[in-house]
Design a protein around this motif. Structure first.
Motif, PDB file in Angstrom:
ATOM      1  N   SER A 100      -4.084  11.689  -1.461  1.00 42.70           N
ATOM      2  CA  SER A 100      -5.416  11.265  -1.026  1.00 42.70           C
ATOM      3  C   SER A 100      -5.526   9.861  -1.375  1.00 42.70           C
ATOM      4  O   SER A 100      -5.719   8.787  -0.516  1.00 42.70           O
ATOM      5  CB  SER A 100      -6.671  11.962  -1.261  1.00 42.70           C
ATOM      6  OG  SER A 100      -7.920  11.364  -0.892  1.00 42.70           O
ATOM      7  N   LEU A 101      -5.183   9.379  -2.564  1.00 37.21           N
ATOM      8  CA  LEU A 101      -5.407   8.075  -3.052  1.00 37.21           C
ATOM      9  C   LEU A 101      -4.126   7.137  -2.451  1.00 37.21           C
ATOM     10  O   LEU A 101      -4.502   6.074  -2.066  1.00 37.21           O
ATOM     11  CB  LEU A 101      -5.139   8.212  -4.554  1.00 37.21           C
ATOM     12  CG  LEU A 101      -6.329   8.542  -5.238  1.00 37.21           C
ATOM     13  CD1 LEU A 101      -5.949   8.651  -6.859  1.00 37.21           C
ATOM     14  CD2 LEU A 101      -7.767   7.662  -5.247  1.00 37.21           C
ATOM     15  N   TYR A 102      -2.902   7.756  -2.374  1.00 37.37           N
ATOM     16  CA  TYR A 102      -1.922   6.999  -1.724  1.00 37.37           C
ATOM     17  C   TYR A 102      -2.379   6.717  -0.361  1.00 37.37           C
ATOM     18  O   TYR A 102      -2.133   5.556  -0.060  1.00 37.37           O
ATOM     19  CB  TYR A 102      -0.528   7.908  -1.868  1.00 37.37           C
ATOM     20  CG  TYR A 102       0.427   7.511  -1.034  1.00 37.37           C
ATOM     21  CD1 TYR A 102       1.441   6.230  -1.514  1.00 37.37           C
ATOM     22  CD2 TYR A 102       0.825   7.820   0.245  1.00 37.37           C
ATOM     23  CE1 TYR A 102       2.238   5.655  -0.767  1.00 37.37           C
ATOM     24  CE2 TYR A 102       2.012   7.423   1.157  1.00 37.37           C
ATOM     25  CZ  TYR A 102       2.659   6.126   0.463  1.00 37.37           C
ATOM     26  OH  TYR A 102       3.575   5.673   1.228  1.00 37.37           O
ATOM     27  N   ASN A 103      -2.584   7.674   0.440  1.00 33.80           N
ATOM     28  CA  ASN A 103      -3.115   7.472   2.009  1.00 33.80           C
ATOM     29  C   ASN A 103      -3.874   6.524   1.946  1.00 33.80           C
ATOM     30  O   ASN A 103      -4.228   5.562   3.010  1.00 33.80           O
ATOM     31  CB  ASN A 103      -3.332   8.679   2.701  1.00 33.80           C
ATOM     32  CG  ASN A 103      -2.164   9.615   2.862  1.00 33.80           C
ATOM     33  OD1 ASN A 103      -1.017   9.181   2.691  1.00 33.80           O
ATOM     34  ND2 ASN A 103      -2.261  10.963   2.822  1.00 33.80           N
ATOM     35  N   ARG A 104      -5.130   6.728   1.233  1.00 39.13           N
ATOM     36  CA  ARG A 104      -6.037   5.521   1.353  1.00 39.13           C
ATOM     37  C   ARG A 104      -5.643   4.266   1.008  1.00 39.13           C
ATOM     38  O   ARG A 104      -5.913   3.345   1.891  1.00 39.13           O
ATOM     39  CB  ARG A 104      -7.376   5.869   0.203  1.00 39.13           C
ATOM     40  CG  ARG A 104      -8.370   4.805   0.309  1.00 39.13           C
ATOM     41  CD  ARG A 104      -9.123   4.840   1.269  1.00 39.13           C
ATOM     42  NE  ARG A 104     -10.361   4.007   1.362  1.00 39.13           N
ATOM     43  CZ  ARG A 104     -10.521   2.903   2.251  1.00 39.13           C
ATOM     44  NH1 ARG A 104      -9.937   2.820   3.338  1.00 39.13           N
ATOM     45  NH2 ARG A 104     -11.483   2.030   1.883  1.00 39.13           N
ATOM     46  N   ALA A 105      -4.757   3.977   0.015  1.00 41.03           N
ATOM     47  CA  ALA A 105      -4.137   2.617  -0.325  1.00 41.03           C
ATOM     48  C   ALA A 105      -3.517   2.134   0.696  1.00 41.03           C
ATOM     49  O   ALA A 105      -3.501   1.083   1.207  1.00 41.03           O
ATOM     50  CB  ALA A 105      -3.551   2.912  -1.696  1.00 41.03           C
ATOM     51  N   LYS A 106      -2.509   3.143   1.135  1.00 38.79           N
ATOM     52  CA  LYS A 106      -1.623   2.512   2.310  1.00 38.79           C
ATOM     53  C   LYS A 106      -2.383   2.271   3.475  1.00 38.79           C
ATOM     54  O   LYS A 106      -2.343   1.218   4.248  1.00 38.79           O
ATOM     55  CB  LYS A 106      -0.821   3.908   2.823  1.00 38.79           C
ATOM     56  CG  LYS A 106       0.171   3.832   3.752  1.00 38.79           C
ATOM     57  CD  LYS A 106       0.787   5.050   4.198  1.00 38.79           C
ATOM     58  CE  LYS A 106       1.928   4.967   5.369  1.00 38.79           C
ATOM     59  NZ  LYS A 106       2.579   6.245   5.567  1.00 38.79           N
ATOM     60  N   GLY A 107      -3.667   2.944   3.952  1.00 36.26           N
ATOM     61  CA  GLY A 107      -4.728   2.413   5.013  1.00 36.26           C
ATOM     62  C   GLY A 107      -5.164   1.126   4.667  1.00 36.26           C
ATOM     63  O   GLY A 107      -5.308   0.326   5.611  1.00 36.26           O
ATOM     64  N   VAL A 108      -5.711   0.736   3.560  1.00 36.25           N
ATOM     65  CA  VAL A 108      -6.089  -0.448   3.045  1.00 36.25           C
ATOM     66  C   VAL A 108      -5.214  -1.556   3.216  1.00 36.25           C
ATOM     67  O   VAL A 108      -5.434  -2.532   3.718  1.00 36.25           O
ATOM     68  CB  VAL A 108      -6.458  -0.473   1.702  1.00 36.25           C
ATOM     69  CG1 VAL A 108      -7.023  -1.918   1.199  1.00 36.25           C
ATOM     70  CG2 VAL A 108      -7.754   0.422   1.450  1.00 36.25           C
ATOM     71  N   ARG A 109      -3.826  -1.236   2.908  1.00 29.57           N
ATOM     72  CA  ARG A 109      -2.870  -2.349   3.089  1.00 29.57           C
ATOM     73  C   ARG A 109      -2.509  -2.529   4.485  1.00 29.57           C
ATOM     74  O   ARG A 109      -2.285  -3.817   4.839  1.00 29.57           O
ATOM     75  CB  ARG A 109      -1.532  -1.859   2.190  1.00 29.57           C
ATOM     76  CG  ARG A 109      -1.712  -2.323   0.804  1.00 29.57           C
ATOM     77  CD  ARG A 109      -0.280  -2.018   0.010  1.00 29.57           C
ATOM     78  NE  ARG A 109       0.098  -0.577   0.327  1.00 29.57           N
ATOM     79  CZ  ARG A 109      -0.076   0.460  -0.611  1.00 29.57           C
ATOM     80  NH1 ARG A 109      -0.706   0.570  -1.574  1.00 29.57           N
ATOM     81  NH2 ARG A 109       0.572   1.824  -0.189  1.00 29.57           N
ATOM     82  N   LYS A 110      -2.644  -1.508   5.169  1.00 29.34           N
ATOM     83  CA  LYS A 110      -2.173  -1.689   6.588  1.00 29.34           C
ATOM     84  C   LYS A 110      -3.281  -2.402   7.335  1.00 29.34           C
ATOM     85  O   LYS A 110      -3.038  -3.357   8.152  1.00 29.34           O
ATOM     86  CB  LYS A 110      -1.948  -0.484   7.109  1.00 29.34           C
ATOM     87  CG  LYS A 110      -1.543  -0.356   8.749  1.00 29.34           C
ATOM     88  CD  LYS A 110      -1.322   1.075   9.447  1.00 29.34           C
ATOM     89  CE  LYS A 110       0.060   1.335   9.531  1.00 29.34           C
ATOM     90  NZ  LYS A 110       0.170   2.307  10.199  1.00 29.34           N
TER      91      LYS A 110
END
Length: 119
Positions: A100-110
């Motif tokens: 969940s944290l990884y996907n959230r960070a990935k979404g923010v970076r994107k």
């Protein structure tokens, strides 16, 4: 001989009229070309100013990007230092939370990625 004098006078008048016409036309063409040249020169100058301003914006954005990257690295180092002696930091995180944290960070970076155009 009267006829040849008339012909000469007619030729002189005709050449005078043609010279006047071509001179008049040439003068107005020259004026139009000068106006067009001035307009094009002004447009070129405006484009050069726009290019310089855009280049400055690009340089400023690149500098800001590098500063943000440096701040991010610095903050990550601070976090790592603070967590180095923390027992909680050494415990495993559940996979669901980690994903969940990884996907959230990935979404923010994107969402902040400027290398690809927004759709």
């Amino acid at each position: 001989m009267y006829k040849s004098e008339f012909t000469i006078i007619a030729l002189v008048i005709t050449s005078f009229l043609l010279t006047g016409y071509f001179g008049y036309t040439n003068y107005h063409d020259k004026q139009r070309l000068e106006r067009d040249n001035f307009a094009l020169t002004s447009q070129i100058e405006q484009l050069q100013h726009t290019i310089a301003r855009n280049n400055q914006i690009i340089a400023d954005n690149e500098r800001s990007k590098r500063e943000l990257e440096n701040q991010s690295i610095s903050r990550q180092e601070q976090i790592n230092e603070q967590l180095s002696n923390n027992d909680c930091a050494n415990q495993l995180v559940p996979v669901a939370v980690s994903n969940s944290l990884y996907n959230r960070a990935k979404g923010v970076r994107k969402s902040t990625d400027t290398s690809t155009p927004a759709k």
